[in-house]
Design a protein around this motif. Structure first.
Motif, short mmCIF file in Angstrom:
data_model
loop_
_atom_site.label_atom_id
_atom_site.label_comp_id
_atom_site.label_asym_id
_atom_site.label_seq_id
_atom_site.Cartn_x
_atom_site.Cartn_y
_atom_site.Cartn_z
N LYS A 31 0.83 -1.21 0.00
CA LYS A 31 0.00 0.00 0.00
C LYS A 31 0.86 1.25 0.00
O LYS A 31 0.55 2.23 -0.69
CB LYS A 31 -0.94 0.00 1.21
CG LYS A 31 -2.02 -1.07 1.11
CD LYS A 31 -2.89 -1.06 2.33
CE LYS A 31 -3.97 -2.13 2.25
NZ LYS A 31 -4.85 -2.10 3.43
N GLU A 32 1.96 1.22 0.73
CA GLU A 32 2.86 2.38 0.80
C GLU A 32 3.44 2.71 -0.58
O GLU A 32 3.40 3.86 -1.01
CB GLU A 32 4.00 2.08 1.78
CG GLU A 32 5.05 3.16 1.85
CD GLU A 32 6.25 2.72 2.70
OE1 GLU A 32 7.38 3.05 2.30
OE2 GLU A 32 6.04 2.04 3.73
N VAL A 33 3.96 1.71 -1.29
CA VAL A 33 4.57 2.01 -2.60
C VAL A 33 3.53 2.46 -3.62
O VAL A 33 3.83 3.23 -4.53
CB VAL A 33 5.43 0.84 -3.15
CG1 VAL A 33 6.56 0.51 -2.20
CG2 VAL A 33 4.61 -0.38 -3.49
N HIS A 34 2.28 2.01 -3.46
CA HIS A 34 1.24 2.42 -4.40
C HIS A 34 0.67 3.81 -4.11
O HIS A 34 -0.05 4.36 -4.93
CB HIS A 34 0.13 1.36 -4.47
CG HIS A 34 0.51 0.24 -5.37
ND1 HIS A 34 1.31 -0.81 -4.92
CD2 HIS A 34 0.27 0.01 -6.67
CE1 HIS A 34 1.50 -1.63 -5.94
NE2 HIS A 34 0.89 -1.16 -7.00
N ARG A 35 1.02 4.37 -2.97
CA ARG A 35 0.63 5.77 -2.71
C ARG A 35 1.46 6.72 -3.56
O ARG A 35 1.05 7.84 -3.82
CB ARG A 35 0.76 6.10 -1.23
CG ARG A 35 -0.39 5.56 -0.39
CD ARG A 35 -0.40 6.14 1.01
NE ARG A 35 0.62 5.59 1.88
CZ ARG A 35 0.51 4.45 2.57
NH1 ARG A 35 -0.61 3.76 2.50
NH2 ARG A 35 1.49 4.03 3.34
N GLU A 36 2.64 6.25 -4.01
CA GLU A 36 3.52 7.07 -4.83
C GLU A 36 4.15 6.22 -5.93
O GLU A 36 5.35 5.98 -5.93
CB GLU A 36 4.60 7.73 -3.98
CG GLU A 36 4.04 8.72 -2.99
CD GLU A 36 5.12 9.50 -2.25
OE1 GLU A 36 6.14 9.85 -2.89
OE2 GLU A 36 4.93 9.73 -1.06
N TRP A 38 5.84 5.26 -9.24
CA TRP A 38 6.87 5.99 -9.97
C TRP A 38 6.30 6.62 -11.23
O TRP A 38 5.57 5.96 -11.99
CB TRP A 38 8.02 5.06 -10.34
CG TRP A 38 8.67 4.39 -9.17
CD1 TRP A 38 8.61 4.78 -7.85
CD2 TRP A 38 9.45 3.21 -9.20
NE1 TRP A 38 9.33 3.91 -7.08
CE2 TRP A 38 9.86 2.94 -7.87
CE3 TRP A 38 9.85 2.35 -10.21
CZ2 TRP A 38 10.65 1.84 -7.55
CZ3 TRP A 38 10.64 1.27 -9.90
CH2 TRP A 38 11.04 1.02 -8.58
N PRO A 39 6.60 7.88 -11.50
CA PRO A 39 6.06 8.58 -12.67
C PRO A 39 6.35 7.88 -14.00
O PRO A 39 5.49 7.86 -14.89
CB PRO A 39 6.74 9.96 -12.63
CG PRO A 39 7.22 10.12 -11.23
CD PRO A 39 7.46 8.74 -10.69
N GLU A 40 7.52 7.26 -14.13
CA GLU A 40 7.86 6.55 -15.37
C GLU A 40 6.93 5.36 -15.60
O GLU A 40 6.59 5.05 -16.74
CB GLU A 40 9.31 6.05 -15.33
CG GLU A 40 10.35 7.12 -15.12
CD GLU A 40 10.71 7.37 -13.66
OE1 GLU A 40 11.77 7.95 -13.41
OE2 GLU A 40 9.92 6.98 -12.76
N VAL A 41 6.52 4.72 -14.51
CA VAL A 41 5.60 3.58 -14.61
C VAL A 41 4.22 4.08 -15.03
O VAL A 41 3.59 3.51 -15.94
CB VAL A 41 5.54 2.81 -13.28
CG1 VAL A 41 4.45 1.75 -13.31
CG2 VAL A 41 6.91 2.19 -12.96
N LEU A 42 3.76 5.14 -14.40
CA LEU A 42 2.45 5.70 -14.76
C LEU A 42 2.41 6.16 -16.21
O LEU A 42 1.42 5.93 -16.92
CB LEU A 42 2.10 6.86 -13.83
CG LEU A 42 1.89 6.50 -12.36
CD1 LEU A 42 1.69 7.76 -11.53
CD2 LEU A 42 0.71 5.55 -12.21
N LYS A 43 3.48 6.78 -16.67
CA LYS A 43 3.56 7.26 -18.05
C LYS A 43 3.52 6.10 -19.03
O LYS A 43 2.81 6.14 -20.04
CB LYS A 43 4.84 8.08 -18.25
CG LYS A 43 5.10 8.54 -19.66
CD LYS A 43 4.35 9.80 -19.97
CE LYS A 43 4.79 10.42 -21.28
NZ LYS A 43 4.02 10.02 -22.43
N GLN A 44 4.25 5.02 -18.72
CA GLN A 44 4.27 3.86 -19.62
C GLN A 44 2.91 3.18 -19.66
O GLN A 44 2.46 2.75 -20.72
CB GLN A 44 5.35 2.87 -19.21
CG GLN A 44 5.57 1.77 -20.23
CD GLN A 44 6.11 2.31 -21.53
OE1 GLN A 44 7.14 2.96 -21.56
NE2 GLN A 44 5.43 2.03 -22.63
#
Length: 127
Positions: A31-36, A38-44
């Motif tokens: 849950k912690e890592v999914h609060r932030e 990584w922008p590169e992952v979201l962009k892809q």
């Protein structure tokens, strides 16, 4: 006579749902890592025509339920492009370590087939 311009038709999309089990000792970390993310992952993810992506968690079974809409025209090609991104592979390596796959023989998200997340059948939908 001039021909009227018509906008290109938009792909109505393919709805995808998947499940996996979250290891008990990694619930908080996941849950912690999914609060932030990584922008590169979201962009892809966006560049690979994935929209309306959600992940839900059921604490009693530790099941993660993911749902998204694929609006592209080459699902396999877009999944290969997602898999080819080094930052996405790094993200998957981390998050896969928090999970247990339901798919016999699955090795990781990066390996592709068999799929790490188990796709589940949609039995009802109302827009």
């Amino acid at each position: 006579m001039a021909q009227l311009w018509t906008p290109p038709s938009r792909n109505p999309g393919r709805r995808v749902a998947q499940i996996i089990r979250l290891k008990l000792e990694f619930v908080d970390k996941y849950k912690e890592v999914h609060r932030e993310v990584w922008p590169e992952v979201l962009k892809q993810i966006e560049d690979c025509n994935i929209h309306d992506y959600s992940i839900f968690h059921d604490p009693s079974t530790r099941i993660l339920f993911a749902s998204f809409k694929y609006v592209g025209s080459d699902y396999e090609g877009d999944m290969e492009r997602l898999r080819a991104n080094p930052k996405v592979r790094q993200w998957w390596k981390m998050t896969d370590s928090f999970q247990e796959s339901f798919v016999p023989g699955a090795k990781s998200s990066e390996s592709g087939q068999p799929s790490w997340w188990k796709e589940v059948e949609e039995v009802f939908y109302t827009p």
